[in-house]
Design a protein around this motif. Structure first.
Motif, PDB file in Angstrom:
ATOM      1  N   ALA A 136       0.862  -1.176   0.000  1.00  0.00           N
ATOM      2  CA  ALA A 136       0.000   0.000   0.000  1.00  0.00           C
ATOM      3  C   ALA A 136       0.899   1.226   0.000  1.00  0.00           C
ATOM      4  O   ALA A 136       1.507   1.556   1.021  1.00  0.00           O
ATOM      5  N   GLY A 137       0.981   1.876  -1.143  1.00  0.00           N
ATOM      6  CA  GLY A 137       1.884   3.012  -1.287  1.00  0.00           C
ATOM      7  C   GLY A 137       1.222   4.327  -0.923  1.00  0.00           C
ATOM      8  O   GLY A 137       0.245   4.737  -1.540  1.00  0.00           O
ATOM      9  N   ASN A 138       1.753   4.990   0.104  1.00  0.00           N
ATOM     10  CA  ASN A 138       1.202   6.254   0.585  1.00  0.00           C
ATOM     11  C   ASN A 138       2.365   7.227   0.801  1.00  0.00           C
ATOM     12  O   ASN A 138       2.923   7.315   1.899  1.00  0.00           O
ATOM     13  N   PRO A 139       2.762   7.999  -0.216  1.00  0.00           N
ATOM     14  CA  PRO A 139       3.953   8.851  -0.112  1.00  0.00           C
ATOM     15  C   PRO A 139       3.835   9.961   0.915  1.00  0.00           C
ATOM     16  O   PRO A 139       4.869  10.507   1.336  1.00  0.00           O
ATOM     17  N   TRP A 140       2.624  10.319   1.340  1.00  0.00           N
ATOM     18  CA  TRP A 140       2.449  11.500   2.173  1.00  0.00           C
ATOM     19  C   TRP A 140       2.218  11.178   3.649  1.00  0.00           C
ATOM     20  O   TRP A 140       2.024  12.074   4.449  1.00  0.00           O
ATOM     21  N   THR A 185       5.149  -0.674   2.627  1.00  0.00           N
ATOM     22  CA  THR A 185       5.825  -1.877   3.098  1.00  0.00           C
ATOM     23  C   THR A 185       5.280  -3.095   2.365  1.00  0.00           C
ATOM     24  O   THR A 185       4.060  -3.332   2.380  1.00  0.00           O
ATOM     25  N   VAL A 186       6.150  -3.848   1.713  1.00  0.00           N
ATOM     26  CA  VAL A 186       5.714  -5.097   1.094  1.00  0.00           C
ATOM     27  C   VAL A 186       5.348  -6.070   2.205  1.00  0.00           C
ATOM     28  O   VAL A 186       6.153  -6.325   3.116  1.00  0.00           O
ATOM     29  N   THR A 187       4.134  -6.606   2.139  1.00  0.00           N
ATOM     30  CA  THR A 187       3.593  -7.405   3.235  1.00  0.00           C
ATOM     31  C   THR A 187       3.013  -8.709   2.702  1.00  0.00           C
ATOM     32  O   THR A 187       2.314  -8.707   1.693  1.00  0.00           O
ATOM     33  N   TYR A 221      -2.313 -17.685   7.954  1.00  0.00           N
ATOM     34  CA  TYR A 221      -1.075 -17.154   8.503  1.00  0.00           C
ATOM     35  C   TYR A 221      -0.711 -15.910   7.709  1.00  0.00           C
ATOM     36  O   TYR A 221      -0.842 -15.871   6.479  1.00  0.00           O
ATOM     37  N   GLY A 222      -0.249 -14.876   8.392  1.00  0.00           N
ATOM     38  CA  GLY A 222       0.161 -13.654   7.712  1.00  0.00           C
ATOM     39  C   GLY A 222      -0.172 -12.435   8.531  1.00  0.00           C
ATOM     40  O   GLY A 222      -0.636 -12.522   9.673  1.00  0.00           O
ATOM     41  N   SER A 223       0.038 -11.258   7.940  1.00  0.00           N
ATOM     42  CA  SER A 223      -0.227 -10.016   8.670  1.00  0.00           C
ATOM     43  C   SER A 223      -1.716  -9.803   8.910  1.00  0.00           C
ATOM     44  O   SER A 223      -2.107  -9.137   9.873  1.00  0.00           O
ATOM     45  N   ASP A 224      -2.587 -10.342   8.035  1.00  0.00           N
ATOM     46  CA  ASP A 224      -4.027 -10.187   8.228  1.00  0.00           C
ATOM     47  C   ASP A 224      -4.505 -10.856   9.510  1.00  0.00           C
ATOM     48  O   ASP A 224      -5.535 -10.457  10.077  1.00  0.00           O
ATOM     49  N   ALA A 225      -3.801 -11.873   9.964  1.00  0.00           N
ATOM     50  CA  ALA A 225      -4.232 -12.622  11.142  1.00  0.00           C
ATOM     51  C   ALA A 225      -4.224 -11.766  12.403  1.00  0.00           C
ATOM     52  O   ALA A 225      -4.890 -12.107  13.389  1.00  0.00           O
ATOM     53  N   PHE A 228      -1.703   4.342  -3.521  1.00  0.00           N
ATOM     54  CA  PHE A 228      -1.577   3.497  -4.703  1.00  0.00           C
ATOM     55  C   PHE A 228      -1.204   2.091  -4.226  1.00  0.00           C
ATOM     56  O   PHE A 228      -0.154   1.922  -3.588  1.00  0.00           O
ATOM     57  N   ASN A 229      -2.035   1.110  -4.556  1.00  0.00           N
ATOM     58  CA  ASN A 229      -1.909  -0.197  -3.933  1.00  0.00           C
ATOM     59  C   ASN A 229      -1.901  -1.296  -4.984  1.00  0.00           C
ATOM     60  O   ASN A 229      -2.460  -1.149  -6.089  1.00  0.00           O
ATOM     61  N   CYS A 230      -1.324  -2.418  -4.605  1.00  0.00           N
ATOM     62  CA  CYS A 230      -1.325  -3.561  -5.522  1.00  0.00           C
ATOM     63  C   CYS A 230      -1.059  -4.820  -4.705  1.00  0.00           C
ATOM     64  O   CYS A 230      -0.232  -4.818  -3.781  1.00  0.00           O
TER      65      CYS A 230
END
Length: 494
Positions: A109-113, A130-132, A161-165, A486-488
């Motif tokens: 999730a790209g947030n430059p500001w 941060t790539v997650t 398993y992961g950050s969503d948990a 900007f997210n992907c």
């Protein structure tokens, strides 16, 4: 529903009721669900019953009965799963229907500001720039299958398993076993029954740990059109419950849903939030207007506060406990979701969600509209617009540590920050791309890529974005009034 009481704040939190309510982008996903609506019971007619109807009407009635029997037999028969592969010509056994699924999702999730390294108003996609690895989700399931005399049995066991948990625990079921960015949780553990009782199409029963039924976006990556969530699905609809759901198939198009559960993200006894049960009530209308229109009307009701004693950490954070008052103060959560197929390529879905809490006098409500257009078999354009009102500022809350949410539902002090009363607007556009030039060379599973652009904005002048609060001042109003990001994500699913 993800809900927690804090200092004058309550944090509230993805299947669609039946297959007819699945959004086009979630048609093949494991989503929050009751048993399949197609599980209808066989119908036995009494040919000796006297009737005053005309002969042609009798013929039509018998045809409908035959159709019901055929549909029931079709829906309850053994279906070949993807684990065992019996020899050709061999009759399928029950266990030949065993199904395994594995999904992995990685995103950014790209947030430059941002000045807080957080994306305010998001549970799962809270880490900015941060790539997650959001989730690795595996399941072992069996569809409801005939076991004789019109009865059916199935099950589903699923873990993540992961950050969503971090934001999907069920207290009393493995919570707190890991404490970092990446944790694990059981997300489903239920047995499913079809009973040929009362109605021609019978009754379906789901018992155990399940996804909640309200809302339009589910926890599994492919149960939603975007990487990010809308506010309502993140904050004010049930995600995990332990209890029982009953679906009565009133006719081919209408289902009546009744349920009772222990509470959102909680279980029983010391792992419960209070001593009172909660309930679900509503109706689902499927495949109306020649299959173009489906909708549901659902509500979830009951006390949702934590009846434990309030606790304070050495740093000044407080827990969610409010004492015995939590046993009787009600919370009301309603949801209406309507999906209409404009044509074979375009679908519009509207989801309206409301929440009222008697204990803190909180009100929150929102409307989200989705548009999906299949540009070609491998590419879908998605758009989502939402307006969401948080009347007290205590609903949309950001958790500051890896374990904040689990600590909150466990009545332990937890760091957080939130906003002033705010009306949020959010617009998201993106595509779901299934790259054929990759997938045709992949023999196991399929890849999906979902880039998106999203703009969140405060519509009443507050400034909650791109800034963090502190224990001395957890209410943020010195950030920005909008957040452009900007997210992907990339999903591999088998």
């Amino acid at each position: 529903m993800k809900e927690i009481y804090c200092r004058k704040s309550l944090l509230l939190s993805s299947m669609f009721m039946t297959a007819g309510l699945f959004l086009p982008y979630a048609a093949h996903a494991q989503t929050q669900t009751v048993l399949p609506a197609a599980s209808a019971a066989p119908v036995v007619t009494l040919s000796t019953t006297k009737s005053s109807v005309a002969p042609d009407e009798v013929t039509d009635h018998n045809k409908l009965v035959d159709d019901d029997v055929a549909e029931t037999e079709e829906s309850l028969k053994v279906v070949q799963g993807n684990i065992f592969h019996p020899k050709a010509g061999k009759a399928l056994s029950y266990w030949d229907g065993l199904v395994g699924h594995l999904t992995a999702e990685v995103g950014i999730a790209g947030n430059p500001w941002t000045r807080s390294a957080r994306n305010f108003g998001q549970f799962y996609v809270d880490r900015a720039n941060t790539v997650t690895m959001n989730q690795i989700m595996g399941s072992l399931s069996h569809p409801v299958t005939n076991i004789g005399d019109g009865y059916g049995f199935g099950f589903n066991f699923e873990v993540m398993y992961g950050s969503d948990a971090r934001f999907d625990p069920t207290i009393g079921m493995g919570d707190g076993s890991l404490h970092g960015l990446y944790q694990w949780v059981p997300t489903q553990a239920h047995v499913d029954f079809h009973m040929p009782w009362l109605l021609k199409r019978g009754i379906d029963i789901q018992l155990g740990q399940m996804y909640g039924l309200l809302g339009s976006e589910g926890t599994p990556a492919l149960a939603r059109p975007f990487y990010t969530f809308n506010y309502a699905s993140d904050y004010i609809v049930p995600f995990q419950v332990i209890g029982i759901y009953t679906t009565l198939h009133l006719n081919k198009y209408v289902d009546w849903v009744l349920g009772i559960d222990a509470g959102n993200s909680t279980s029983f006894g010391q792992a419960g939030n209070n001593s009172r049960p909660k309930g679900t009530f509503g109706f689902a209308f499927n495949n109306l207007l020649d299959g173009k229109l489906s909708f549901h009307l659902l509500g979830h009701f009951g006390p949702q506060g934590n009846n434990g004693v309030s606790r304070t950490s050495p740093y000044g954070w407080v827990s969610a406990g409010v004492g015995k008052l939590a046993n009787k103060e009600m919370q009301y959560n309603g949801d209406i979701l309507v999906s209409y197929k404009l044509n074979k390529k375009m679908t519009v879905t509207v989801d309206g969600t409301y929440l009222h809490d008697d204990l803190l006098r909180d009100d929150a409500y929102g409307v989200t509209t989705y548009f999906a257009y299949d540009l070609n078999p491998n590419l879908t354009f998605n758009a989502r617009g939402e307006i969401f009102r948080d009347n007290t500022g205590g609903i949309i809350t950001e958790y500051s540590s890896f374990n904040s949410f689990t600590q909150a539902v466990s009545n332990e002090p937890y760091p957080y920050y939130n906003a002033m009363p705010t009306t949020y607007g959010a617009l998201t556009v993106g595509v779901t791309y299934r790259p054929d030039f990759i997938n045709k060379h992949v023999s196991f599973g399929q890849f999906t890529i979902r880039p998106e652009v999203r703009l969140d904005k405060s519509l009443n002048g507050t400034r909650p974005f791109n800034q963090a609060g502190t224990v001395q001042n957890p209410v943020v109003n010195n950030g920005t009034n909008n957040m452009l990001w900007f997210n992907c994500d990339v999903i591999w699913a088998f």
